[in-house]
Motif scaffolding. Structure first.
Motif, PDB file in Angstrom:
ATOM      1  N   ALA A  17      -6.506  -8.920  -3.110  1.00 16.27           N
ATOM      2  CA  ALA A  17      -6.422  -8.959  -1.649  1.00 16.27           C
ATOM      3  C   ALA A  17      -7.739  -8.474  -1.053  1.00 16.27           C
ATOM      4  N   PRO A  18      -8.139  -9.025   0.074  1.00 10.00           N
ATOM      5  CA  PRO A  18      -9.379  -8.577   0.688  1.00 10.00           C
ATOM      6  C   PRO A  18      -9.286  -7.117   1.109  1.00 10.00           C
ATOM      7  N   ARG A  19     -10.428  -6.485   1.203  1.00 13.11           N
ATOM      8  CA  ARG A  19     -10.473  -5.075   1.582  1.00 13.11           C
ATOM      9  C   ARG A  19      -9.876  -4.892   2.965  1.00 13.11           C
ATOM     10  N   GLY A  20      -9.119  -3.840   3.124  1.00 18.48           N
ATOM     11  CA  GLY A  20      -8.519  -3.537   4.405  1.00 18.48           C
ATOM     12  C   GLY A  20      -7.161  -4.174   4.598  1.00 18.48           C
ATOM     13  N   ALA A  21      -6.770  -5.104   3.722  1.00 12.68           N
ATOM     14  CA  ALA A  21      -5.460  -5.731   3.844  1.00 12.68           C
ATOM     15  C   ALA A  21      -4.403  -4.799   3.266  1.00 12.68           C
ATOM     16  N   VAL A  22      -3.270  -4.715   3.930  1.00 15.22           N
ATOM     17  CA  VAL A  22      -2.185  -3.858   3.468  1.00 15.22           C
ATOM     18  C   VAL A  22      -1.320  -4.673   2.506  1.00 15.22           C
ATOM     19  N   PRO A  23      -1.180  -4.220   1.249  1.00 15.79           N
ATOM     20  CA  PRO A  23      -0.357  -4.972   0.311  1.00 15.79           C
ATOM     21  C   PRO A  23       1.117  -4.876   0.701  1.00 15.79           C
ATOM     22  N   ALA A  24       1.868  -5.921   0.390  1.00 17.03           N
ATOM     23  CA  ALA A  24       3.302  -5.921   0.674  1.00 17.03           C
ATOM     24  C   ALA A  24       3.982  -4.851  -0.177  1.00 17.03           C
ATOM     25  N   GLU A  25       4.938  -4.169   0.421  1.00 15.40           N
ATOM     26  CA  GLU A  25       5.625  -3.098  -0.293  1.00 15.40           C
ATOM     27  C   GLU A  25       6.531  -3.678  -1.371  1.00 15.40           C
ATOM     28  N   GLN A  26       6.418  -3.147  -2.572  1.00 11.77           N
ATOM     29  CA  GLN A  26       7.229  -3.601  -3.699  1.00 11.77           C
ATOM     30  C   GLN A  26       8.637  -3.022  -3.578  1.00 11.77           C
ATOM     31  N   PRO A  27       9.656  -3.774  -3.965  1.00 17.28           N
ATOM     32  CA  PRO A  27      11.014  -3.225  -3.931  1.00 17.28           C
ATOM     33  C   PRO A  27      11.164  -2.106  -4.952  1.00 17.28           C
ATOM     34  N   VAL A  48       8.042  -7.042 -12.325  1.00 10.92           N
ATOM     35  CA  VAL A  48       6.898  -7.337 -13.192  1.00 10.92           C
ATOM     36  C   VAL A  48       6.602  -8.837 -13.198  1.00 10.92           C
ATOM     37  N   LEU A  49       7.661  -9.661 -13.154  1.00 15.16           N
ATOM     38  CA  LEU A  49       7.476 -11.105 -13.160  1.00 15.16           C
ATOM     39  C   LEU A  49       7.077 -11.664 -11.795  1.00 15.16           C
ATOM     40  N   GLY A  50       7.121 -10.829 -10.765  1.00 14.59           N
ATOM     41  CA  GLY A  50       6.713 -11.272  -9.438  1.00 14.59           C
ATOM     42  C   GLY A  50       7.849 -11.788  -8.583  1.00 14.59           C
ATOM     43  N   ASP A  51       9.079 -11.671  -9.036  1.00 15.67           N
ATOM     44  CA  ASP A  51      10.240 -12.121  -8.274  1.00 15.67           C
ATOM     45  C   ASP A  51      10.718 -10.975  -7.388  1.00 15.67           C
ATOM     46  N   THR A  52      10.131 -10.858  -6.194  1.00 12.03           N
ATOM     47  CA  THR A  52      10.461  -9.725  -5.325  1.00 12.03           C
ATOM     48  C   THR A  52      11.863  -9.822  -4.745  1.00 12.03           C
ATOM     49  N   SER A  53      12.367 -11.025  -4.505  1.00 14.01           N
ATOM     50  CA  SER A  53      13.724 -11.134  -3.955  1.00 14.01           C
ATOM     51  C   SER A  53      14.760 -10.717  -4.998  1.00 14.01           C
ATOM     52  N   GLY A  54      14.588 -11.149  -6.234  1.00 15.52           N
ATOM     53  CA  GLY A  54      15.499 -10.727  -7.303  1.00 15.52           C
ATOM     54  C   GLY A  54      15.405  -9.235  -7.556  1.00 15.52           C
ATOM     55  N   ALA A  55      14.185  -8.708  -7.532  1.00 13.98           N
ATOM     56  CA  ALA A  55      13.990  -7.270  -7.741  1.00 13.98           C
ATOM     57  C   ALA A  55      14.649  -6.473  -6.629  1.00 13.98           C
TER      58      ALA A  55
END
Length: 118
Positions: A26-36, A71-78
Motif C-alpha cells: 500500500a502507498p505510504r500514508g494509506a490506512v490498511p483495512a482492519e483484519q478480522p 491467512v488465505l485472504g478471505d476476510t469475509s469468511g474470517a
C-alpha cells in the motif's frame, strides 16, 4: 565430463496480477483495512480452563478456521468464523464462571453446615 555449476537468477520482485499475497504494498500514508479478529488465545484459555459442554473446544476450532481464512485472504469468511468463535467464547466463559461460583457456594454451604451442627 560434467559441466560446472551454472548461475541461477530468481526475480523476487512482485508483479501486478501475480499470485495472492504478492500484490504491491500500500502507498505510504494509506490506512490498511482492519483484519478480522480470530480470538485464538481466548479460545485456548477457555478450552483449558472453562470447557463447559466442549464450548471452549468448539470456539478453538472456529478460531483456527478464522485464522486460516485470514491467512488465505478471505476476510469475509474470517469475520464470520471469528464472530462465531467470539459468541462461543462468551458462552463458555459465562457458563464456566457460573459453574465455578456454584461449586464455591455449595462447598461453603456444606462446610458451614458441618460447623454449625452440634
Amino acid at each position: 565430463m560434467e559441466p560446472g555449476p551454472r548461475a541461477v537468477s530468481i526475480d523476487l520482485q512482485p508483479r501486478p496480477g501475480g499470485p495472492k499475497g504478492l500484490e504491491e504494498p500500500a502507498p505510504r500514508g494509506a490506512v490498511p483495512a482492519e483484519q478480522p479478529r480470530d480470538y485464538v488465545l481466548w479460545s485456548l484459555f477457555n478450552t483449558v480452563f472453562f470447557n463447559v459442554c466442549c464450548l471452549g473446544f468448539l470456539a478453538l476450532v472456529f478460531s483456527v478456521k478464522a485464522r486460516d481464512c485470514k491467512v488465505l485472504g478471505d476476510t469475509s469468511g474470517a469475520g464470520s468464523y471469528g464472530k462465531t468463535a467470539r459468541k462461543l467464547n462468551i458462552a463458555a466463559l459465562v457458563l464456566g464462571l457460573l459453574a465455578l461460583i456454584l461449586f464455591i457456594v455449595i462447598g461453603l454451604v456444606l462446610l458451614f453446615q458441618d460447623m454449625l451442627q452440634p
